[in-house]
Design an enzyme around this catalytic site. Structure first.
Site, PDB file in Angstrom:
ATOM      1  CG  MET A   1      -1.887  -1.202   1.155  1.00  0.00           C
ATOM      2  SD  MET A   1      -3.422  -0.930   2.067  1.00  0.00           S
ATOM      3  CE  MET A   1      -2.791  -0.775   3.715  1.00  0.00           C
ATOM      4  N   GLY A   2       2.145   1.087  -0.414  1.00  0.00           N
ATOM      5  CA  GLY A   2       3.045   2.235  -0.488  1.00  0.00           C
ATOM      6  C   GLY A   2       3.561   2.645   0.874  1.00  0.00           C
ATOM      7  CB  ALA A   3       3.725   4.629   3.315  1.00  0.00           C
TER       8      ALA A   3
ATOM      9  N   GLY B   1      11.151  -2.770   5.509  1.00  0.00           N
ATOM     10  CA  GLY B   1      10.434  -4.053   5.490  1.00  0.00           C
ATOM     11  C   GLY B   1       9.972  -4.393   4.079  1.00  0.00           C
ATOM     12  CG  HIS B   2       6.894  -2.043   2.201  1.00  0.00           C
ATOM     13  ND1 HIS B   2       6.801  -0.907   2.965  1.00  0.00           N
ATOM     14  CD2 HIS B   2       5.682  -2.643   2.259  1.00  0.00           C
ATOM     15  CE1 HIS B   2       5.578  -0.813   3.455  1.00  0.00           C
ATOM     16  NE2 HIS B   2       4.881  -1.851   3.051  1.00  0.00           N
TER      17      HIS B   2
ATOM     18  N   GLY C   1       5.045  -9.847   4.249  1.00  0.00           N
ATOM     19  CA  GLY C   1       5.819  -9.735   5.492  1.00  0.00           C
ATOM     20  C   GLY C   1       5.120 -10.430   6.653  1.00  0.00           C
TER      21      GLY C   1
ATOM     22  CG  ASP D   1       0.511  -7.142   8.263  1.00  0.00           C
ATOM     23  OD1 ASP D   1      -0.116  -6.660   9.204  1.00  0.00           O
ATOM     24  OD2 ASP D   1       1.248  -6.462   7.518  1.00  0.00           O
TER      25      ASP D   1
ATOM     26  CB  SER E   1       4.301  -0.470  10.869  1.00  0.00           C
ATOM     27  OG  SER E   1       3.016  -0.006  10.527  1.00  0.00           O
ATOM     28  CB  SER E   2       3.092   2.470   6.341  1.00  0.00           C
ATOM     29  OG  SER E   2       3.666   1.556   5.438  1.00  0.00           O
TER      30      SER E   2
HETATM   31  O1  PAF Z   1      -0.086  -5.831   3.813  1.00  0.00           O
HETATM   32  C1  PAF Z   1      -0.485  -4.890   3.098  1.00  0.00           C
HETATM   33  O2  PAF Z   1       0.194  -3.881   2.924  1.00  0.00           O
HETATM   34  C2  PAF Z   1      -1.850  -4.995   2.442  1.00  0.00           C
HETATM   35  O3  PAF Z   1      -2.755  -5.644   3.266  1.00  0.00           O
HETATM   36  C3  PAF Z   1      -1.795  -5.654   1.049  1.00  0.00           C
HETATM   37  C4  PAF Z   1      -1.358  -7.096   1.140  1.00  0.00           C
HETATM   38  C5  PAF Z   1      -0.861  -4.885   0.152  1.00  0.00           C
HETATM   39  C6  PAF Z   1      -3.185  -5.630   0.420  1.00  0.00           C
HETATM   40  O4  PAF Z   1      -3.647  -4.328   0.252  1.00  0.00           O
END
Ligand code: PAF
Length: 279
Positions: free
Chosen positions: A32-34, A38-39, A148, A151, A186-187
């Site tokens: 979801m950006g930001a 981690g991403h 990740g 979650d 986390s964002s």
């Molecule tokens: O974990 C997230 O950032 C969101 O739940 C995801 C998997 C991108 C779905 O919008």
């Protein structure tokens, strides 16, 4: 080479189909950006394990059960694109109208993994995650998809989505990346004041200490709940100890082979989640 930015579903599906037809393996990192480290760890892993990498950046309105959270969710596309650099080939960054020209009709029943913890605390959340992740799997048809472990329950729900919808993608869980003070990245951390950011580190510290408790599940639960209660800035939403596969609550270590602790804490209006493995 910098990634191609795609905003239409048609361009996304064509690009993915062309790559498949050319015999390339495709890795997908839904976000979801930001973006934070981690991403980026997911994106780098996708880069290392696939010929082609797609990253999606979409703040999915239908997974937010709290409108304030949706409005305040940071939107930082230019910076995200810069951070991704050449670690992805395609960045899919659609508008809400592109993804949802009409309200989505998908209604999933992910069963017991989705009814506890985040599913119970955030009605509709996992259905909304299933809607967007299911559509992304459908459009991109990736060989591998990266998520990740912060979650952790979301991964269990997505595995159920894959099973029910017969997607062929492999789900690759990736370890939590932490700030130097231990706070899970986390964002939402951007919404913490510097003081709250330091306080929030205690969530992980308390969980780590709880792994040293000599006792069974009730003793560990009591320890975590009382330590969290000692921090005035914290409001505990829940701390659950659960089977690492079914995500159902356990009352004793004898009830499951793998046991994890799942915590959700509010600092002010910011809701932070984390988890830890006990067995
Ligand atoms: O974990 C997230 O950032 C969101 O739940 C995801 C998997 C991108 C779905 O919008």
């Amino acid at each position: 080479m910098a990634a191609n930015i795609i905003t239409s579903i048609q361009a996304l599906t064509i690009a993915a189909q062309e790559m498949r037809a050319a015999g390339k393996t495709i890795g997908l990192v839904p976000t979801m950006g930001a973006l934070h480290e981690g991403h980026l760890s997911l994106i780098r892993r996708a880069r290392a394990e696939n010929d082609v990498v797609f990253v999606s950046i979409f703040v999915n309105p239908v997974q937010f059960n709290n409108q304030e959270d949706l409005v305040k969710y940071p939107r930082t596309l230019d910076n995200d694109v810069r951070l991704i650099g050449d670690n992805a080939d395609y960045i899919f960054a659609p508008s809400v109208e592109e993804v949802f020209p009409a309200p989505p009709a998908e209604q999933f029943d992910f069963g017991s993994v989705a009814n506890v913890m985040e599913g119970a605390a955030r009605p509709g959340h996992f259905n909304g995650v299933g809607v967007i992740v299911g559509r992304l799997f459908h459009w991109v048809n990736p060989h591998n998809s990266y998520f990740g472990e912060k979650d952790y329950q979301q991964i269990a729900v997505i595995r159920e989505l894959v099973r029910q919808c017969q997607f062929t993608t492999h789900i690759i869980p990736c370890p939590i990346v932490r700030e130097p003070n231990g706070l899970a990245m986390s964002s939402r951390n951007r919404r913490l004041t510097p003081e709250e950011f330091e306080t929030a580190a205690q969530i992980h510290q308390i969980l780590v200490k709880s792994t040293e408790i000599k006792g069974d599940v009730p003793e560990i639960k009591a320890f975590v709940e009382s330590e969290i209660a000692k921090v005035p800035a914290f409001t505990l939403d829940y701390f659950e100890m659960a089977d690492d596969t079914t995500l159902q609550t356990v009352h004793s270590f004898s009830e499951a082979k793998g046991v994890m602790g799942f915590i959700t804490v509010y600092i002010g209006a910011v809701r932070l989640i984390d988890n830890i493995r006990y067995r």
